[in-house]
Design an enzyme around this catalytic site. Structure first.
Site, PDB file in Angstrom:
ATOM      1  CE1 TYR A   1      -4.153  -1.309   0.893  1.00 63.08           C
ATOM      2  CE2 TYR A   1      -2.810  -2.823   2.079  1.00 63.08           C
ATOM      3  CZ  TYR A   1      -3.266  -2.527   1.444  1.00 63.08           C
ATOM      4  OH  TYR A   1      -5.284  -3.599   1.421  1.00 63.08           O
TER       5      TYR A   1
ATOM      6  CE1 TYR B   1      -2.132  -7.182   4.054  1.00 62.35           C
ATOM      7  CE2 TYR B   1      -2.692  -6.527   1.791  1.00 62.35           C
ATOM      8  CZ  TYR B   1      -2.904  -6.349   3.008  1.00 62.35           C
ATOM      9  OH  TYR B   1      -4.186  -6.359   3.744  1.00 62.35           O
TER      10      TYR B   1
ATOM     11  NE  ARG C   1      -6.339 -10.248   5.236  1.00 70.30           N
ATOM     12  CZ  ARG C   1      -7.793  -9.387   4.264  1.00 70.30           C
ATOM     13  NH1 ARG C   1      -7.901  -8.156   4.206  1.00 70.30           N
ATOM     14  NH2 ARG C   1      -9.261  -9.928   4.499  1.00 70.30           N
TER      15      ARG C   1
ATOM     16  CG  HIS D   1      -8.268  -8.151  -0.163  1.00 66.73           C
ATOM     17  ND1 HIS D   1      -7.100  -8.120   1.059  1.00 66.73           N
ATOM     18  CD2 HIS D   1      -7.966  -6.205   0.691  1.00 66.73           C
ATOM     19  CE1 HIS D   1      -6.665  -7.298   1.337  1.00 66.73           C
ATOM     20  NE2 HIS D   1      -6.512  -6.461   1.335  1.00 66.73           N
TER      21      HIS D   1
ATOM     22  CG  HIS E   1      -9.859  -2.443   2.132  1.00 69.30           C
ATOM     23  ND1 HIS E   1     -10.125  -2.761   2.863  1.00 69.30           N
ATOM     24  CD2 HIS E   1      -8.590  -2.502   1.171  1.00 69.30           C
ATOM     25  CE1 HIS E   1      -8.701  -3.504   3.517  1.00 69.30           C
ATOM     26  NE2 HIS E   1      -8.273  -3.514   2.211  1.00 69.30           N
TER      27      HIS E   1
END
Lengths: 233, 167
Positions: free
Chosen positions: A104, A143, A153, A156, A158
């Protein structure tokens, strides 16, 4: 008041607050029962967003910088419906995600993966009169996280949605079909009903896929709708 | 026959939402009594929750809906809404509707902020649903030095935890 109330969630539709496999819930979940709140104007009204609030490249996460981001270009599109099957127009959708490497663009993301100077990972759109939205982005990466040993995870995106009312507000995550990490992910597995978990897995769609350009995924989102009136039953 | 679809389940907002969900500090028309609403969130250990997002939805001074704001908490678990004190909405006492999102919350928490000392609290139909010994958790309290500053503490997962609603 009763004619305007929204349908209550059925047991199993939604994850619980406390789900010990997701460690962060333990010190944050309510320990006392919730108090049933009849819907009043406070719950059935909500902020209104207009398409004019959205910039030209807000829906295209591959065109927000001077160059193109690294990774696999994808199209994510779908309809926002209420649980009565009616389109939800003018719904504001905000999305955020990692780059292709699983990082991110956030000061607190310490994952040892490269940032991409051409990718922020944030987008916005408003649904049209048929409830349809469309984003162009790149496929996010998996990640690691600290929840348990060797925790990862699944990839995905959000999704944050405002429907017509304060009580239709929804924040969720979209997953990719066939991701081998899905069975091991406590965030997704916290949802009791298999059909609910399936709701969060996008469908690969050849009709959405554009030849020589990008794979397409369909992801429909269902917000709670108004309780049916006697006429509709 | 109406088709009933399974609603999309909620998932946690996670810790990285700040890259997208930007604050909305301007709540709109603030005619009336200007206030600063200081919200602080603590977890079950009393540790400030520094990665939450709080959204508020409230009426204006005349009781008409239309003011929305959202902020993320800082390292002290605090965020401050610059707003106007809401009016009464029908039979309800002045209140601010609140949703809380955070890492570790698989779905949002709903609560309400009422104003301590407001006479109409005694007749509010929602407060009447809350056990008397827990109503205090829904009260913002005026700062001793500056009565335009109202403090509201949100306690998660504790004996003294805030009342949360099933909406």
């Amino acid at each position: 008041m009763s004619q305007n109330t929204y349908r209550r969630h059925a047991p199993g539709d939604q994850p619980p607050y406390l789900y010990k496999q997701y460690a962060s819930t333990v010190r944050r979940a309510p320990s006392k029962p919730l108090i049933f709140l009849p819907h009043t104007l406070s719950e059935t009204s909500g902020p209104i967003f207009r398409p004019s609030a959205i910039g030209e490249t807000d829906h295209d996460l591959t065109r927000q910088h001077a160059g193109e981001p690294q990774g696999e270009r994808i199209i994510v599109t779908g309809r926002v419906l209420d649980d009565n099957g009616r389109a939800v127009p003018n719904a504001l959708i905000e999305i955020w995600q990692t780059n292709a490497a699983g990082r991110y663009r956030h000061a607190k993301d310490n994952h040892q993966a490269p940032l991409d100077p051409n990718f922020t990972g944030a987008g916005r759109a408003v649904t049209d009169e048929n409830g349809i939205y469309r984003f162009v982005t790149i496929k996010p990466g998996a990640y690691p996280w600290k929840n348990h040993h060797n925790a990862w995870r699944p990839a995905h995106i959000h999704f944050s949605l405002f429907g017509p009312a304060f009580c239709t507000r929804l924040i969720t995550q979209m997953y990719f079909p066939g991701d081998p990490l899905i069975p091991f992910d406590p965030v997704l597995q916290s949802i009791p009903d298999e059909k609910g978990r399936q709701r969060l897995v996008a469908k690969f769609d050849l009709d959405t896929t554009q030849p020589d350009w990008a794979l397409g995924y369909q992801f429909n989102i269902v917000l709670r709708g108004r309780e049916a009136t006697p006429f509709e039953k | 026959m109406i088709m009933e679809l399974i609603p999309t389940p909620s998932q946690t907002i996670g810790p990285f939402f700040h890259i997208c969900l930007t604050p909305q500090t301007d709540l709109g028309d603030l005619t009336g009594e200007r206030i600063r609403l200081v919200c602080r969130i603590l977890d079950g250990d009393g540790t400030p929750v520094n990665d939450a997002m709080i959204e508020v939805w409230q009426a204006g001074a005349a009781g008409e809906y239309g003011r929305f704001g959202r902020l993320c908490t800082n390292e002290d678990g605090v965020c401050v809404f610059e707003t106007a004190k809401p009016g009464r909405v029908a039979a309800q006492a002045p209140h601010v509707n609140v949703q809380i999102f955070a890492r570790g919350l698989l779905k949002q928490l709903f609560t309400r902020i009422y104003f301590e000392g407001e006479p109409s609290n005694l007749n509010d139909p929602i407060l009447a649903l809350v056990p008397e010994d827990r109503r205090g958790t829904l009260m913002a309290r005026p700062n001793a030095e500056d009565s335009s500053v109202w403090n509201f503490e949100i306690r998660l997962c504790a004996d003294s935890e805030t009342v949360f609603f099933d909406v």
